[in-house]
Design an enzyme around this catalytic site. Sequence first.
Site, PDB file in Angstrom:
ATOM      1  N   ARG A   1       2.940   2.496  24.372  1.00  0.00           N
ATOM      2  CA  ARG A   1       2.934   1.492  23.309  1.00  0.00           C
ATOM      3  C   ARG A   1       1.862   1.762  22.259  1.00  0.00           C
ATOM      4  NH1 ARG A   1       0.529  -3.477  23.922  1.00  0.00           N
ATOM      5  NH2 ARG A   1       0.837  -3.369  26.170  1.00  0.00           N
TER       6      ARG A   1
ATOM      7  N   TYR B   1       7.049  -5.874  -3.682  1.00  0.00           N
ATOM      8  CA  TYR B   1       8.247  -5.792  -2.851  1.00  0.00           C
ATOM      9  C   TYR B   1       8.658  -7.195  -2.425  1.00  0.00           C
ATOM     10  CZ  TYR B   1      11.177  -4.782   1.200  1.00  0.00           C
ATOM     11  OH  TYR B   1      12.206  -4.753   2.113  1.00  0.00           O
TER      12      TYR B   1
ATOM     13  N   ASP C   1      -0.509  -1.236  -1.806  1.00  0.00           N
ATOM     14  CA  ASP C   1       0.811  -0.704  -1.475  1.00  0.00           C
ATOM     15  C   ASP C   1       1.081   0.436  -2.455  1.00  0.00           C
ATOM     16  OD1 ASP C   1       3.496  -0.073  -1.226  1.00  0.00           O
ATOM     17  OD2 ASP C   1       4.168  -2.147  -1.024  1.00  0.00           O
TER      18      ASP C   1
ATOM     19  N   LYS D   1      10.624   5.343   2.605  1.00  0.00           N
ATOM     20  CA  LYS D   1      10.976   5.764   1.258  1.00  0.00           C
ATOM     21  C   LYS D   1      10.633   7.240   1.019  1.00  0.00           C
ATOM     22  CE  LYS D   1      12.108   1.398   0.596  1.00  0.00           C
ATOM     23  NZ  LYS D   1      11.515   0.671   1.737  1.00  0.00           N
TER      24      LYS D   1
END
Length: 384
Positions: free
Chosen positions: A52, A105, A178, A203
């Site tokens: 994990r 976004y 971002d 992206k």
Amino acid sequence: MSTKSWSPRSLTAQAMGKIDPVTKAVVPPIHVATTYIRDEDNGYSTGFIYGRPDNETTREAESLLAMLEEAKGGALLFGSGSAAATAVFLALSPGDHVVASKVMYWALRNWLMTEAKRWGLNVEFVETDDLAALKAAVKPGVTKLIWAETPSNPLWTITDIAAVAEIAHKAGAKLAVDSTCASPVHTRPLTLGADIVMHSATKVLNGHSDVIAGALCAREDDEFWSRIKTVRRGQGGILGPFEAYLLMRGMRTLHVRQERQSASAMALAQRLSAHPLVARVLYPGLPQHPGHDIAARQMENGFGFMLSVQVTGGEQAAIRTAAHVELYKRATSLGGVESLIEHRASIEGAGSPCPTDLLRLSTGIEDVEDLYADFDQALKAGHG
């Protein structure tokens, strides 16, 4: 690979140059193990305990991205861009004041307006390219985070990262940027003073429209970064090994893709600015763009692959134009090798800052003459 100071371009092309020690393969294997053997003294000298938080393939991709962003604190990969972004806010405490870009976004903006506020964050939205408005919104000693997106989706406004970092740090706040649509090829926010840089790695970092992934990179391995690590470990948001492998494969060609995409986007922006059926082109590489001077200062190797076009004839003409493209693909997302087109206001819905006459274009690696010809014929069909 030797310790020679190779360029980021060379290091990226070879994914840091790691050779598999067993087979000597130039492409390392995908590590899928979820658990690891303890040492005789009951420790874990390898640094791997459980899948994990620990995976070698994921760590290799993180090392590549940390190198690209010059992230001294390291990088963390997540299962999506949204998972990466929200981890930053979840590392804050209820009641903390946050200042965020108005234009960003849309899914993250919606999360900040709903779930983040319900959880207890005090979120205030401003135009982060307006330094006076930003200074007025920031509360020294109270504001804990400024979140800026630059270039901002889908209007491509430019925020002065260095100036905003100064405002943030003077107030005792962190700055997270971002940088999805710039990528480390064009902008490295950490070198300009940002504390955290976020990418929707789905992206352009991956670039092939076949991976959902997110990333965070840190300027320093400080207390805030440790809290973000705790969020990822506790929520189990680590990127899987196969996706990490695909992401590394995609990043190997990042520089050549970005150079081609950016050059084509600039050419399209220039030509479409003179098109009789185009009211306005939004692209930071154009001298008439309000943020061009700042973009020219903080971006390099071009101005990115994204642009937006406002068509004459309003919303219906825009929708009809999008319906008539042939080479462009009418789909959500951005940054892939294929060019995409989208009527963004239809996606974002009520409350969006996106004009209804706007079409968002993600420039791929196709022939730029073909892309222009396709958009030209679609404009004519949409206005017919």
